[in-house]
Design a protein around this motif. Structure first.
Motif, PDB file in Angstrom:
ATOM      1  N   ASP A 105     107.120   7.013  19.160  1.00 35.82           N
ATOM      2  CA  ASP A 105     106.189   5.741  18.838  1.00 35.82           C
ATOM      3  C   ASP A 105     106.746   4.550  18.755  1.00 35.82           C
ATOM      4  OD1 ASP A 105     107.941   5.694  16.898  1.00 35.82           O
ATOM      5  OD2 ASP A 105     106.845   6.526  15.152  1.00 35.82           O
ATOM      6  N   TYR A 159     107.784   4.060   4.551  1.00 36.85           N
ATOM      7  CA  TYR A 159     106.709   5.332   4.539  1.00 36.85           C
ATOM      8  C   TYR A 159     105.656   5.000   5.259  1.00 36.85           C
ATOM      9  CZ  TYR A 159     109.232   8.382   1.743  1.00 36.85           C
ATOM     10  OH  TYR A 159     110.104   9.272   1.964  1.00 36.85           O
ATOM     11  N   THR A 210     101.890   4.717   8.254  1.00 32.31           N
ATOM     12  CA  THR A 210     100.300   4.856   8.092  1.00 32.31           C
ATOM     13  C   THR A 210      99.948   3.872   9.624  1.00 32.31           C
ATOM     14  OG1 THR A 210     100.289   5.636   6.104  1.00 32.31           O
ATOM     15  CG2 THR A 210      98.203   5.397   6.989  1.00 32.31           C
ATOM     16  N   ARG A 228      99.189   8.997  12.095  1.00 29.19           N
ATOM     17  CA  ARG A 228      99.591   8.692  10.986  1.00 29.19           C
ATOM     18  C   ARG A 228      98.917   8.504   9.843  1.00 29.19           C
ATOM     19  NH1 ARG A 228     103.611  12.282  10.506  1.00 29.19           N
ATOM     20  NH2 ARG A 228     104.918  11.794  12.673  1.00 29.19           N
ATOM     21  N   LYS A 246     104.314   8.175   8.301  1.00 30.61           N
ATOM     22  CA  LYS A 246     105.835   8.978   8.837  1.00 30.61           C
ATOM     23  C   LYS A 246     106.737   7.817   8.485  1.00 30.61           C
ATOM     24  CE  LYS A 246     107.903   8.815  12.943  1.00 30.61           C
ATOM     25  NZ  LYS A 246     108.461  10.205  13.525  1.00 30.61           N
ATOM     26  N   LYS A 273     110.314   6.862   8.698  1.00 28.09           N
ATOM     27  CA  LYS A 273     111.109   5.633   9.669  1.00 28.09           C
ATOM     28  C   LYS A 273     112.308   5.319   7.905  1.00 28.09           C
ATOM     29  CE  LYS A 273     110.203   4.530  13.503  1.00 28.09           C
ATOM     30  NZ  LYS A 273     110.519   5.702  14.250  1.00 28.09           N
TER      31      LYS A 273
END
Length: 91
Positions: free
Chosen positions: A16, A32, A34, A39, A45, A47
């Motif tokens: 991504d 986190y 979005t 997502r 997600k 990361k």
């Protein structure tokens, strides 16, 4: 680097990479993210902080709703990212 809820970031690595996301939550090592499309709010997600590029843009509406615990839809994130991309082109 400073990270905050509601801030727009770009993924620097992974499949991504180059995609824009909004930070919905944070912990010590992870963010986190979005985007409202791939997502969603229900499945953000996860990361590592070092794998994202931070921007100076933070969507106030999203940030306030997240901090107040109000519900958000995926469409809210899509609209916020669209506002960001329109603002970026105007500059």
């Amino acid at each position: 680097m400073e990270y905050s809820v509601g801030q727009v970031v770009f993924a620097k690595s992974g499949h991504d990479s180059g995609m824009a996301f909004i930070i919905t939550d944070m912990d010590e090592d992870f963010l986190y993210l979005t985007d409202g499309r791939n997502r969603t709010v229900d499945k953000p997600k996860k990361k590592k902080r070092k794998h994202v590029q931070v921007t100076n843009y933070s969507d106030a509406e999203i940030k306030n709703k997240l901090l107040n615990g109000e519900s958000l839809l995926d469409a809210d994130f899509r609209k916020a990212l669209k506002r960001y991309s329109c603002q970026d082109r105007a500059q």
